[in-house]
Design a protein around this motif. Structure first.
Motif, PDB file in Angstrom:
ATOM      1  N   GLY A 135      54.892 -17.102  60.869  1.00  0.00           N
ATOM      2  CA  GLY A 135      55.652 -17.083  59.626  1.00  0.00           C
ATOM      3  C   GLY A 135      55.038 -17.964  58.560  1.00  0.00           C
ATOM      4  O   GLY A 135      54.927 -17.578  57.396  1.00  0.00           O
ATOM      5  N   THR A 136      54.630 -19.154  58.966  1.00  0.00           N
ATOM      6  CA  THR A 136      53.996 -20.087  58.033  1.00  0.00           C
ATOM      7  C   THR A 136      52.647 -19.570  57.570  1.00  0.00           C
ATOM      8  O   THR A 136      52.359 -19.535  56.373  1.00  0.00           O
ATOM      9  CB  THR A 136      53.828 -21.473  58.690  1.00  0.00           C
ATOM     10  OG1 THR A 136      55.115 -21.961  59.054  1.00  0.00           O
ATOM     11  CG2 THR A 136      53.144 -22.452  57.760  1.00  0.00           C
ATOM     12  N   ALA A 137      51.809 -19.160  58.514  1.00  0.00           N
ATOM     13  CA  ALA A 137      50.456 -18.708  58.172  1.00  0.00           C
ATOM     14  C   ALA A 137      50.494 -17.481  57.272  1.00  0.00           C
ATOM     15  O   ALA A 137      49.776 -17.419  56.265  1.00  0.00           O
ATOM     16  CB  ALA A 137      49.662 -18.410  59.441  1.00  0.00           C
ATOM     17  N   TYR A 138      51.329 -16.522  57.606  1.00  0.00           N
ATOM     18  CA  TYR A 138      51.386 -15.299  56.804  1.00  0.00           C
ATOM     19  C   TYR A 138      51.900 -15.594  55.402  1.00  0.00           C
ATOM     20  O   TYR A 138      51.372 -15.077  54.416  1.00  0.00           O
ATOM     21  CB  TYR A 138      52.260 -14.247  57.496  1.00  0.00           C
ATOM     22  CG  TYR A 138      52.271 -12.940  56.743  1.00  0.00           C
ATOM     23  CD1 TYR A 138      51.184 -12.078  56.809  1.00  0.00           C
ATOM     24  CD2 TYR A 138      53.339 -12.590  55.937  1.00  0.00           C
ATOM     25  CE1 TYR A 138      51.170 -10.885  56.093  1.00  0.00           C
ATOM     26  CE2 TYR A 138      53.338 -11.405  55.225  1.00  0.00           C
ATOM     27  CZ  TYR A 138      52.259 -10.556  55.307  1.00  0.00           C
ATOM     28  OH  TYR A 138      52.255  -9.383  54.597  1.00  0.00           O
ATOM     29  N   THR A 139      52.904 -16.447  55.308  1.00  0.00           N
ATOM     30  CA  THR A 139      53.452 -16.787  53.998  1.00  0.00           C
ATOM     31  C   THR A 139      52.434 -17.533  53.146  1.00  0.00           C
ATOM     32  O   THR A 139      52.280 -17.244  51.952  1.00  0.00           O
ATOM     33  CB  THR A 139      54.735 -17.626  54.156  1.00  0.00           C
ATOM     34  OG1 THR A 139      55.656 -16.896  54.963  1.00  0.00           O
ATOM     35  CG2 THR A 139      55.362 -17.929  52.820  1.00  0.00           C
ATOM     36  N   VAL A 140      51.735 -18.476  53.737  1.00  0.00           N
ATOM     37  CA  VAL A 140      50.713 -19.212  52.989  1.00  0.00           C
ATOM     38  C   VAL A 140      49.573 -18.281  52.588  1.00  0.00           C
ATOM     39  O   VAL A 140      49.089 -18.318  51.449  1.00  0.00           O
ATOM     40  CB  VAL A 140      50.202 -20.421  53.801  1.00  0.00           C
ATOM     41  CG1 VAL A 140      48.979 -21.058  53.144  1.00  0.00           C
ATOM     42  CG2 VAL A 140      51.314 -21.452  53.975  1.00  0.00           C
ATOM     43  N   ILE A 151      55.741 -20.484  43.444  1.00  0.00           N
ATOM     44  CA  ILE A 151      55.046 -20.010  44.647  1.00  0.00           C
ATOM     45  C   ILE A 151      54.147 -21.114  45.199  1.00  0.00           C
ATOM     46  O   ILE A 151      54.108 -21.352  46.411  1.00  0.00           O
ATOM     47  CB  ILE A 151      54.240 -18.722  44.355  1.00  0.00           C
ATOM     48  CG1 ILE A 151      55.190 -17.579  43.979  1.00  0.00           C
ATOM     49  CG2 ILE A 151      53.375 -18.335  45.555  1.00  0.00           C
ATOM     50  CD1 ILE A 151      54.483 -16.358  43.405  1.00  0.00           C
ATOM     51  N   VAL A 152      53.451 -21.812  44.302  1.00  0.00           N
ATOM     52  CA  VAL A 152      52.585 -22.915  44.728  1.00  0.00           C
ATOM     53  C   VAL A 152      53.428 -23.995  45.417  1.00  0.00           C
ATOM     54  O   VAL A 152      53.027 -24.528  46.467  1.00  0.00           O
ATOM     55  CB  VAL A 152      51.790 -23.504  43.539  1.00  0.00           C
ATOM     56  CG1 VAL A 152      51.080 -24.790  43.932  1.00  0.00           C
ATOM     57  CG2 VAL A 152      50.795 -22.487  43.004  1.00  0.00           C
ATOM     58  N   CYS A 153      54.589 -24.302  44.862  1.00  0.00           N
ATOM     59  CA  CYS A 153      55.480 -25.291  45.492  1.00  0.00           C
ATOM     60  C   CYS A 153      55.885 -24.847  46.895  1.00  0.00           C
ATOM     61  O   CYS A 153      55.929 -25.670  47.825  1.00  0.00           O
ATOM     62  CB  CYS A 153      56.724 -25.509  44.635  1.00  0.00           C
ATOM     63  SG  CYS A 153      56.405 -26.420  43.115  1.00  0.00           S
ATOM     64  N   GLY A 154      56.146 -23.569  47.066  1.00  0.00           N
ATOM     65  CA  GLY A 154      56.494 -23.048  48.380  1.00  0.00           C
ATOM     66  C   GLY A 154      55.350 -23.168  49.362  1.00  0.00           C
ATOM     67  O   GLY A 154      55.561 -23.534  50.530  1.00  0.00           O
TER      68      GLY A 154
END
Length: 104
Positions: A56-61, A93-96
């Motif tokens: 989830g983290t990798a795909y979102t980043v 988006i950058v903050c996320g």
């Protein structure tokens, strides 16, 4: 090392997203070849990053890097509008992305 793989995967995602514009519907051989190569490298690096990072983290980043980079290059290279609201949304988006990096 996984975060480095993920960062470069995101850069190659930007490359293929912008490259699609230059393929002219896949009718130009060199831009098409470079775009497809960038897709392969991007997915390969994402796969390496997923060995140790949560999906989830990798795909979102990965998609976040691609989204922000593609939006900014669209403004810079393709003359897309750079309104305050659009830039603020890119900033969110950058903050996320940064937030996910910090909690991962």
């Amino acid at each position: 090392m996984s975060w480095i793989f993920l960062f470069f995967a995101g850069l190659f995602e930007i490359g293929w997203a912008i490259g699609l514009k230059y393929t002219d519907g896949f009718s130009k051989p060199l831009p098409t070849l470079l775009t497809v190569a960038s897709m392969i490298v991007s997915l390969g690096l994402l796969g390496l990053a997923l060995k140790t990072l949560p999906v989830g983290t990798a795909y979102t980043v990965w998609t976040g890097i691609g989204t922000v980079g593609t939006a900014l290059l669209g403004i810079w290279l393709l003359g897309e509008p750079a309104t305050a609201v659009r830039l603020a949304c890119i900033g969110l988006i950058v903050c996320g992305i940064v937030g996910l990096k910090l909690v991962a």
